[in-house]
Design a protein around this motif. Structure first.
Motif, PDB file in Angstrom:
ATOM      1  N   ARG A  13      94.324  85.793  59.274  1.00  0.00           N
ATOM      2  CA  ARG A  13      95.442  86.386  60.003  1.00  0.00           C
ATOM      3  C   ARG A  13      96.647  86.427  59.072  1.00  0.00           C
ATOM      4  NH1 ARG A  13      95.059  85.334  65.949  1.00  0.00           N
ATOM      5  NH2 ARG A  13      93.022  84.418  66.387  1.00  0.00           N
ATOM      6  N   TYR A  14      97.441  87.489  59.175  1.00  0.00           N
ATOM      7  CA  TYR A  14      98.714  87.521  58.461  1.00  0.00           C
ATOM      8  C   TYR A  14      99.692  88.356  59.272  1.00  0.00           C
ATOM      9  CZ  TYR A  14      96.900  92.004  56.688  1.00  0.00           C
ATOM     10  OH  TYR A  14      96.362  93.266  56.584  1.00  0.00           O
ATOM     11  N   ASP A  74     113.442  88.005  69.293  1.00  0.00           N
ATOM     12  CA  ASP A  74     112.318  87.586  68.450  1.00  0.00           C
ATOM     13  C   ASP A  74     111.277  88.701  68.414  1.00  0.00           C
ATOM     14  OD1 ASP A  74     113.311  84.866  68.076  1.00  0.00           O
ATOM     15  OD2 ASP A  74     112.807  84.584  70.191  1.00  0.00           O
ATOM     16  N   LEU A  75     110.842  89.064  67.217  1.00  0.00           N
ATOM     17  CA  LEU A  75     109.831  90.093  67.022  1.00  0.00           C
ATOM     18  C   LEU A  75     108.742  89.552  66.109  1.00  0.00           C
ATOM     19  CD1 LEU A  75     112.216  93.126  66.292  1.00  0.00           C
ATOM     20  CD2 LEU A  75     111.182  92.527  68.492  1.00  0.00           C
ATOM     21  N   ALA A  76     107.493  89.902  66.396  1.00  0.00           N
ATOM     22  CA  ALA A  76     106.377  89.444  65.569  1.00  0.00           C
ATOM     23  C   ALA A  76     105.297  90.514  65.508  1.00  0.00           C
ATOM     24  CB  ALA A  76     105.794  88.144  66.118  1.00  0.00           C
ATOM     25  N   LEU A  77     104.783  90.748  64.309  1.00  0.00           N
ATOM     26  CA  LEU A  77     103.644  91.637  64.079  1.00  0.00           C
ATOM     27  C   LEU A  77     102.572  90.838  63.355  1.00  0.00           C
ATOM     28  CD1 LEU A  77     105.529  94.794  62.698  1.00  0.00           C
ATOM     29  CD2 LEU A  77     104.779  94.385  65.053  1.00  0.00           C
ATOM     30  N   SER A  78     101.323  90.976  63.771  1.00  0.00           N
ATOM     31  CA  SER A  78     100.250  90.225  63.127  1.00  0.00           C
ATOM     32  C   SER A  78      98.984  91.070  63.028  1.00  0.00           C
ATOM     33  CB  SER A  78      99.964  88.921  63.864  1.00  0.00           C
ATOM     34  OG  SER A  78      99.475  89.177  65.170  1.00  0.00           O
ATOM     35  N   HIS A  79      98.157  90.703  62.068  1.00  0.00           N
ATOM     36  CA  HIS A  79      96.885  91.385  61.788  1.00  0.00           C
ATOM     37  C   HIS A  79      95.819  90.304  61.741  1.00  0.00           C
ATOM     38  CE1 HIS A  79      93.763  93.135  59.150  1.00  0.00           C
ATOM     39  NE2 HIS A  79      94.161  94.306  59.616  1.00  0.00           N
ATOM     40  N   THR A 131      76.561  90.808  66.219  1.00  0.00           N
ATOM     41  CA  THR A 131      77.671  91.564  66.797  1.00  0.00           C
ATOM     42  C   THR A 131      78.375  92.374  65.717  1.00  0.00           C
ATOM     43  OG1 THR A 131      78.019  89.889  68.496  1.00  0.00           O
ATOM     44  CG2 THR A 131      79.848  91.388  68.056  1.00  0.00           C
ATOM     45  N   THR A 132      78.632  93.650  66.001  1.00  0.00           N
ATOM     46  CA  THR A 132      79.311  94.504  65.039  1.00  0.00           C
ATOM     47  C   THR A 132      80.818  94.476  65.276  1.00  0.00           C
ATOM     48  OG1 THR A 132      79.053  96.446  66.465  1.00  0.00           O
ATOM     49  CG2 THR A 132      77.332  96.036  64.837  1.00  0.00           C
ATOM     50  N   GLY A 133      81.560  94.709  64.213  1.00  0.00           N
ATOM     51  CA  GLY A 133      83.010  94.731  64.322  1.00  0.00           C
ATOM     52  C   GLY A 133      83.632  93.437  63.842  1.00  0.00           C
ATOM     53  N   ASP A 134      84.897  93.524  63.432  1.00  0.00           N
ATOM     54  CA  ASP A 134      85.586  92.356  62.889  1.00  0.00           C
ATOM     55  C   ASP A 134      86.855  91.999  63.654  1.00  0.00           C
ATOM     56  OD1 ASP A 134      87.195  94.459  62.170  1.00  0.00           O
ATOM     57  OD2 ASP A 134      87.214  94.015  60.024  1.00  0.00           O
ATOM     58  N   ARG A 135      87.086  92.620  64.819  1.00  0.00           N
ATOM     59  CA  ARG A 135      88.285  92.298  65.597  1.00  0.00           C
ATOM     60  C   ARG A 135      88.096  90.971  66.332  1.00  0.00           C
ATOM     61  NH1 ARG A 135      91.877  96.631  65.927  1.00  0.00           N
ATOM     62  NH2 ARG A 135      91.315  98.038  64.218  1.00  0.00           N
ATOM     63  N   GLY A 167      98.660  91.919  68.509  1.00  0.00           N
ATOM     64  CA  GLY A 167      99.249  92.425  67.275  1.00  0.00           C
ATOM     65  C   GLY A 167     100.760  92.550  67.317  1.00  0.00           C
ATOM     66  N   LYS A 168     101.350  92.710  68.506  1.00  0.00           N
ATOM     67  CA  LYS A 168     102.800  92.905  68.622  1.00  0.00           C
ATOM     68  C   LYS A 168     103.333  92.061  69.769  1.00  0.00           C
ATOM     69  CE  LYS A 168     102.515  97.772  67.158  1.00  0.00           C
ATOM     70  NZ  LYS A 168     101.045  97.857  67.213  1.00  0.00           N
ATOM     71  N   VAL A 169     104.389  91.307  69.483  1.00  0.00           N
ATOM     72  CA  VAL A 169     105.050  90.487  70.492  1.00  0.00           C
ATOM     73  C   VAL A 169     106.554  90.628  70.303  1.00  0.00           C
ATOM     74  CG1 VAL A 169     105.412  88.160  71.391  1.00  0.00           C
ATOM     75  CG2 VAL A 169     103.153  88.827  70.580  1.00  0.00           C
ATOM     76  N   ALA A 170     107.280  90.777  71.400  1.00  0.00           N
ATOM     77  CA  ALA A 170     108.737  90.853  71.345  1.00  0.00           C
ATOM     78  C   ALA A 170     109.329  90.088  72.516  1.00  0.00           C
ATOM     79  CB  ALA A 170     109.207  92.303  71.368  1.00  0.00           C
ATOM     80  N   SER A 171     110.493  89.488  72.288  1.00  0.00           N
ATOM     81  CA  SER A 171     111.168  88.743  73.330  1.00  0.00           C
ATOM     82  C   SER A 171     112.674  88.912  73.169  1.00  0.00           C
ATOM     83  CB  SER A 171     110.800  87.254  73.252  1.00  0.00           C
ATOM     84  OG  SER A 171     111.532  86.489  74.193  1.00  0.00           O
ATOM     85  N   PHE A 172     113.344  89.168  74.283  1.00  0.00           N
ATOM     86  CA  PHE A 172     114.801  89.281  74.288  1.00  0.00           C
ATOM     87  C   PHE A 172     115.357  88.420  75.411  1.00  0.00           C
ATOM     88  CE2 PHE A 172     118.592  91.163  76.271  1.00  0.00           C
ATOM     89  CZ  PHE A 172     119.482  91.035  75.207  1.00  0.00           C
ATOM     90  N   GLY A 173     116.411  87.684  75.107  1.00  0.00           N
ATOM     91  CA  GLY A 173     117.011  86.833  76.117  1.00  0.00           C
ATOM     92  C   GLY A 173     118.522  86.833  76.024  1.00  0.00           C
ATOM     93  N   ALA A 174     119.174  86.747  77.173  1.00  0.00           N
ATOM     94  CA  ALA A 174     120.625  86.606  77.260  1.00  0.00           C
ATOM     95  C   ALA A 174     120.914  85.414  78.152  1.00  0.00           C
ATOM     96  CB  ALA A 174     121.260  87.869  77.825  1.00  0.00           C
ATOM     97  N   THR A 175     121.681  84.450  77.638  1.00  0.00           N
ATOM     98  CA  THR A 175     121.935  83.216  78.361  1.00  0.00           C
ATOM     99  C   THR A 175     123.432  83.029  78.566  1.00  0.00           C
ATOM    100  OG1 THR A 175     119.973  82.201  77.360  1.00  0.00           O
ATOM    101  CG2 THR A 175     121.583  80.718  78.385  1.00  0.00           C
TER     102      THR A 175
END
Length: 466
Positions: free
Chosen positions: A311-312, A331-336, A347-351, A357-365
């Motif tokens: 993973r990266y 907060d933003l994150a992208l991963s492979h 089993t075929t495939g490597d996923r 693959g994509k995560v985002a979070s926004f907060g106001a406090t």
């Protein structure tokens, strides 16, 4: 000294096939098997002490936990009992997971501050100990929320010991290092109702780690981290030599025991800055390699050891003080994420199923607007593969929540939370596998099975400090 207690029981929607929702066989929060249910409890007692000395400090934490779980689930519905359906004797595929666990734990550490050759230095050593006793932990066949047969029942003893040492050294005004070394050992003892799956296993692993921090320059510092780590596998999987469930002929097929401890290695390259007034921001590139992934099996309700993986990704985290009373977070994150090498079962495939693959979070406090306080939180989870060849994917999930609170007095607060603020028809989880509903072919139907996110709901909390 802290004592806690928790107990709960529920009868709720489990993961259901999307075809049942599309045909309106059930409503969004309905159930194929209405007898699916569960109950749990958890009680703990812990002790924590800290002491500061002129040259460092000492910390100790000891705890004991007693927990219980009874969970009745039916993920494939009528797939494993087709003959019962044909004879109108409908039992279904429900199963029970049962666990009684006691955990004893201890963690202690000692640190020393000083200098060497005029350079500031801190050394730390620590011990972590945990012992789990499961009496019993089991998997059973059930009908209508009642146990009817035992698939496998085990008595498990699991002990883990970790020793670590860390050195933090300020080499120059702009360079410091943190070097660590950790050694872990686990011992598994399993007594199973299936004789072939009883046994003892143990493993030891050593994990060195190193961080280099450069700066700060203009309120900005750069860092490089590298280190080995590990994850453990289920003790029962580490001693199992046959599958618990027999095949169609009633024979238990051979199984390969999982490694007790699995090696990982990770790297991280990043920057942290406070250059913009009020803003703390960090950006990091990372890579993680695992010798074996733990993959959740949706139709069995358990995890199993799988192939090696790599993973990266990149993560960007921001914390901004917009005003004396307002904090903003983004907060933003992208991963492979990919498996390495071929699957043992062809089993075929490597996923990697479920890898987001994509995560985002926004907060106001709002922290101090007179007697008022509150928070708004928005989270986004991108689509993820559900099977290895990526032909089945989940939809993205976006959920929001809000809290509004009022300080009645210095020690009394009241708060109103609204969850799933926009009442989105999203899924908490999605899995792709074969199941069978009434009237469907005996071989079943491949489909995506989802557990719905809770609808818009509210919670009122009153907090009093004394």
């Amino acid at each position: 000294i802290t004592a806690t207690g928790y107990s709960a029981a529920w009868n709720s929607t489990d993961q259901v096939p999307q075809r049942a929702l599309a045909s309106r066989a059930i409503e969004r929060f309905g159930a194929i098997d209405p007898s699916d249910r569960g109950s749990t409890s958890r009680y703990s007692l812990s002790y924590r002490a800290e002491r500061a000395d002129s040259d460092g400090g000492f910390k100790v934490n000891a705890y004991v936990v007693r927990s219980r779980l009874d969970l009745y689930s039916n993920f494939t519905f009528f797939l494993e009992h087709p003959a019962d359906l044909d004879q109108m004797q409908i039992d279904g595929d429900q199963f029970e997971q049962n666990e009684r666990r006691t955990v004893y734990g201890l963690a202690a550490s000692r640190s020393w501050s000083g200098s060497v050759a005029g350079r500031e230095m801190t050394n730390s050593v620590g011990l972590q100990l945990r012992h789990d006793r499961l009496d019993p932990v089991g998997l059973y066949d059930s009908v209508g929320g009642q146990r009817v047969a035992t698939t496998q029942q085990s008595r498990v003893r699991q002990t883990g010991v970790g020793l670590y040492a860390e050195n933090a050294l300020q080499w120059t005004r702009w360079l410091r290092s943190v070097a660590g070394l950790r050694a872990d050992r686990v011992d598994f003892e399993v007594a199973s109702s299936i004789a072939e799956n009883s046994g003892n296993r143990h493993a030891t692993i050593v994990s060195p780690k190193l961080s280099l921090i450069f700066g700060p320059w203009d309120k900005t510092e750069y860092f490089v981290n590298a280190g080995y780590g590990y994850h453990s596998n289920d003790a029962r999987g580490a001693t199992a030599t046959v599958f618990a469930k027999p095949d169609a002929a009633g024979v238990r097929q051979p199984a390969d025991p999982a490694a007790p401890l699995v090696r990982s290695i990770g790297y991280e390259l990043g920057v942290r800055t406070g250059l913009v007034p009020g803003l703390q921001s960090s950006l990091a590139l990372w890579r993680l390699a695992l010798d074996s992934e733990l993959v959740f099996v949706g139709d069995a309700g358990e995890t199993e050891a799988s192939r090696a993986s790599t993973r990266y990704g990149i993560e960007w985290n921001n914390h901004y003080i917009a005003a004396r009373w307002l904090l903003l977070d983004l907060d933003l994150a992208l991963s492979h994420a990919r498996f390495r090498g071929p699957a043992a079962d062809g089993t075929t495939g490597d996923r990697i199923p479920g890898a987001i693959g994509k995560v985002a979070s926004f907060g106001a406090t709002v922290t101090d607007l007179g007697p008022w306080f509150g928070q708004f939180q928005l989270r986004y989870f991108g689509p993820r593969p559900l099977i290895e060849d990526d032909t089945q994917r989940s939809r993205a999930t976006t959920l929001a929540s809000v809290r509004v609170g009022f300080k009645v007095t210095k020690d009394v607060r009241v708060a109103l939370d609204v969850f799933n603020l926009f009442d989105r028809n999203a899924s908490d989880i999605d899995y792709s596998y074969v199941s069978r509903l009434k009237g469907e072919p005996a071989a079943g139907v491949a489909d995506i099975h989802s557990h719905p996110a809770e609808p818009r709901s509210v919670r009122l909390t009153l907090t009093a400090n004394f």
